[in-house]
Motif scaffolding. Structure first.
Motif, mmCIF file in Angstrom:
data_model
loop_
_atom_site.group_PDB
_atom_site.id
_atom_site.type_symbol
_atom_site.label_atom_id
_atom_site.label_comp_id
_atom_site.label_asym_id
_atom_site.label_seq_id
_atom_site.Cartn_x
_atom_site.Cartn_y
_atom_site.Cartn_z
ATOM 1 N N LEU A 1 19.286 2.909 -1.479
ATOM 2 C CA LEU A 1 19.683 3.874 -0.448
ATOM 3 C C LEU A 1 18.845 5.149 -0.572
ATOM 4 O O LEU A 1 18.264 5.649 0.381
ATOM 5 C CB LEU A 1 21.162 4.249 -0.628
ATOM 6 C CG LEU A 1 22.214 3.395 0.039
ATOM 7 C CD1 LEU A 1 23.605 3.833 -0.433
ATOM 8 C CD2 LEU A 1 22.118 3.495 1.550
ATOM 9 N N ALA A 2 18.751 5.630 -1.798
ATOM 10 C CA ALA A 2 18.063 6.901 -2.029
ATOM 11 C C ALA A 2 16.570 6.773 -1.737
ATOM 12 O O ALA A 2 15.956 7.675 -1.157
ATOM 13 C CB ALA A 2 18.280 7.347 -3.466
ATOM 14 N N GLU A 3 15.980 5.642 -2.089
ATOM 15 C CA GLU A 3 14.545 5.473 -1.822
ATOM 16 C C GLU A 3 14.268 5.457 -0.317
ATOM 17 O O GLU A 3 13.336 6.074 0.170
ATOM 18 C CB GLU A 3 14.027 4.189 -2.485
ATOM 19 C CG GLU A 3 13.768 4.372 -3.976
ATOM 20 C CD GLU A 3 13.411 3.061 -4.682
ATOM 21 O OE1 GLU A 3 13.259 3.099 -5.912
ATOM 22 O OE2 GLU A 3 13.302 2.013 -4.005
ATOM 23 N N ARG A 4 15.150 4.782 0.409
ATOM 24 C CA ARG A 4 14.990 4.766 1.875
ATOM 25 C C ARG A 4 15.215 6.161 2.451
ATOM 26 O O ARG A 4 14.502 6.613 3.325
ATOM 27 C CB ARG A 4 15.994 3.786 2.490
ATOM 28 C CG ARG A 4 15.722 2.341 2.133
ATOM 29 C CD ARG A 4 16.623 1.390 2.915
ATOM 30 N NE ARG A 4 16.415 -0.007 2.489
ATOM 31 C CZ ARG A 4 16.856 -1.039 3.181
ATOM 32 N NH1 ARG A 4 17.513 -0.855 4.311
ATOM 33 N NH2 ARG A 4 16.667 -2.267 2.753
ATOM 34 N N ALA A 5 16.223 6.846 1.906
ATOM 35 C CA ALA A 5 16.545 8.194 2.408
ATOM 36 C C ALA A 5 15.381 9.145 2.159
ATOM 37 O O ALA A 5 15.023 9.965 3.006
ATOM 38 C CB ALA A 5 17.808 8.705 1.735
ATOM 39 N N GLU A 6 14.762 9.018 1.001
ATOM 40 C CA GLU A 6 13.684 9.944 0.641
ATOM 41 C C GLU A 6 12.527 9.840 1.629
ATOM 42 O O GLU A 6 11.810 10.798 1.852
ATOM 43 C CB GLU A 6 13.195 9.643 -0.783
ATOM 44 C CG GLU A 6 12.720 10.852 -1.547
ATOM 45 C CD GLU A 6 13.766 11.971 -1.649
ATOM 46 O OE1 GLU A 6 14.977 11.691 -1.602
ATOM 47 O OE2 GLU A 6 13.334 13.142 -1.711
ATOM 48 N N ALA A 7 12.387 8.680 2.252
ATOM 49 C CA ALA A 7 11.267 8.491 3.202
ATOM 50 C C ALA A 7 11.605 9.031 4.593
ATOM 51 O O ALA A 7 10.753 9.067 5.482
ATOM 52 C CB ALA A 7 10.950 6.997 3.296
#
Ligand code: EPS
Length: 408
Positions: free
Chosen positions: A200-206
């Motif tokens: 979730l966080a990796e997708r959010a960071e993008a």
């Protein structure tokens, strides 16, 4: 006991943070602090100040050759904008009072302006707004990053993502543990939407708005553009997930030791937060018990565990070993470029509220700030349970506890 204090006004010389109670020997990487400070400055909808500042921390004490000493850690983030505000914010007495520059006598609805001038008996709301400004959160992120470094040593990781901005929300995923049609859905061990917290966080960071759902992210950007064009602002909801927490942080025995209450206070204290949820939060109020509580399972080697996480990793004021899931609701920024009605502090005349440079939406930044304050509260809970004047002593105590959890 781990504690922190911040000082500094938005347009003063700088922001200071004092962190006391970290064990000695904790590796401190300044780049990790500056990375989080940089993350806080990002986010679609941020205002002009973010083009002025390049927030970087300096460590003034408590760290030697990259490790904590066990003494207070003092950090400073200098305000680059200070050069433009030296006269307005100078600590020196004015040569010819009372000609104070940049006074604010038209309090902005939604800010601390009016309540602050009444409380402190000030004639100029700038005396209040300079400290109440969300600028202070840069100092909180610096402190929270030190806590995050300790959590990482303990095997815990802090993540966040934005789940709502204004009218646009991430669709509730059918796998969401709160979905009444799946009372025992084999939810991912980390969090909702069937993704791990890290995914979730990796997708959010993008995402420019730190939202893991691409369609929602795009709609959020559009909503922010529309709000800006209308001279208004948008709030939203950020979710913080923390993995790797052992059961038993916090306590059920006294009101002020309950970890859900402490986390709620930390999140609620962030500028513009008006609501906090743990796990299902308010949604739990509308569901029957068998669709809320998380059944308990046991497997050799894995020990006690759950297949759902509607409790958000907290039961009875204590961590239960599942991922911590908390949400904060941010009200729309109170400064509006199409201001609301207010009353002049001096003349009591009906006027339009003052306009201070501002963001249209700061929820993506709010997610980073929420990570920091959650990290600090959890680090306090870790140190309260495992103690340790040195990192090795802290980790030794934690390892003994984790062994006991598996052996029992
Ligand atoms: C902020 C700094 C502030 C604001 C904003 C966030 O800087 P300035 O007042 O110079 O523009 O941009 O704070 C608010 C919108 C607020 O209402 O407090 C920051 O560093 O995050």
């Amino acid at each position: 006991m781990l504690r922190y204090l911040t000082a500094g006004e938005s347009h003063g010389r700088g922001l200071v943070t004092l962190v006391e109670g970290l064990p000695a020997g904790l590796p401190v990487d300044l780049t990790a602090i500056n990375e989080q400070l940089h993350r806080r400055q990002q986010g679609y909808g941020r205002g002009g100040r973010m083009r002025i500042e390049q927030d970087q921390a300096e460590i003034l004490s408590g760290v030697r050759h990259g490790e904590t000493l066990g003494s207070p850690v003092a950090l400073v983030v200098w305000n680059r904008d200070w050069d433009n505000w030296r006269e307005v914010m100078s600590p020196e007495a004015l040569a010819e009072p009372p000609a104070r520059p940049r006074t604010v006598t038209r309090p902005r609805p939604g800010h601390a302006d009016l309540a602050g001038v009444l409380k402190f008996d000030r004639a100029d709301a700038r005396d209040i707004l300079e400290r109440s400004s969300a600028r202070e959160t840069a100092a909180r992120v610096a402190a929270g990053t030190l806590a995050r470094l300790l959590l990482r040593q303990a095997g815990a990781e802090v993540y966040s993502h934005v789940v709502r901005i204004g009218p646009v929300a991430v669709p509730e995923d059918p796998g969401n543990p709160g979905n009444p049609d799946s009372p025992d859905s084999p939810d991912s061990p980390d969090g909702p939407q069937g993704l791990s917290a890290r995914d979730l966080a990796e997708r959010a960071e993008a995402s420019p708005v730190r939202c893991a759902d691409p369609a929602a992210s795009q709609a959020m950007v559009q909503a922010i553009d529309e709000a800006k064009a209308q001279g208004t602002s948008l709030g939203g909801v950020a979710e913080v997930l923390v993995t790797g927490l052992p059961p038993g942080l916090g306590s059920h025995v006294s009101w002020d030791r309950k970890l859900d209450g402490l986390l709620a206070q930390a999140l609620m204290s962030i500028q513009s937060v008006k609501g906090v949820e743990v796990g299902l939060g308010f949604a739990a109020a509308g569901l029957p018990g068998h669709q809320v509580h998380d059944a308990i399972y046991f497997e050799d080697g894995r020990g006690f565990h759950r297949r759902t996480n509607r409790a958000g990793g907290l039961e009875g004021g204590m961590t239960n070993g599942e991922t911590l899931v908390v949400r904060a609701a941010f009200k729309p920024i109170a400064t509006l470029y199409r201001p609301l009605a207010t009353v002049d502090l001096t003349t009591h005349q009906a006027v339009e509220a003052s306009v201070e440079r501002s963001d249209t939406c700061a929820v993506p930044a709010g997610a980073v700030i929420a990570e920091a304050v959650v990290a600090f509260t959890l680090a306090q809970a870790f140190l309260e349970k495992f103690g340790g004047d040195s990192l090795t002593e802290f980790l030794r105590n934690l390892a003994a506890y984790r062994r006991r959890l598996v052996e029992r």
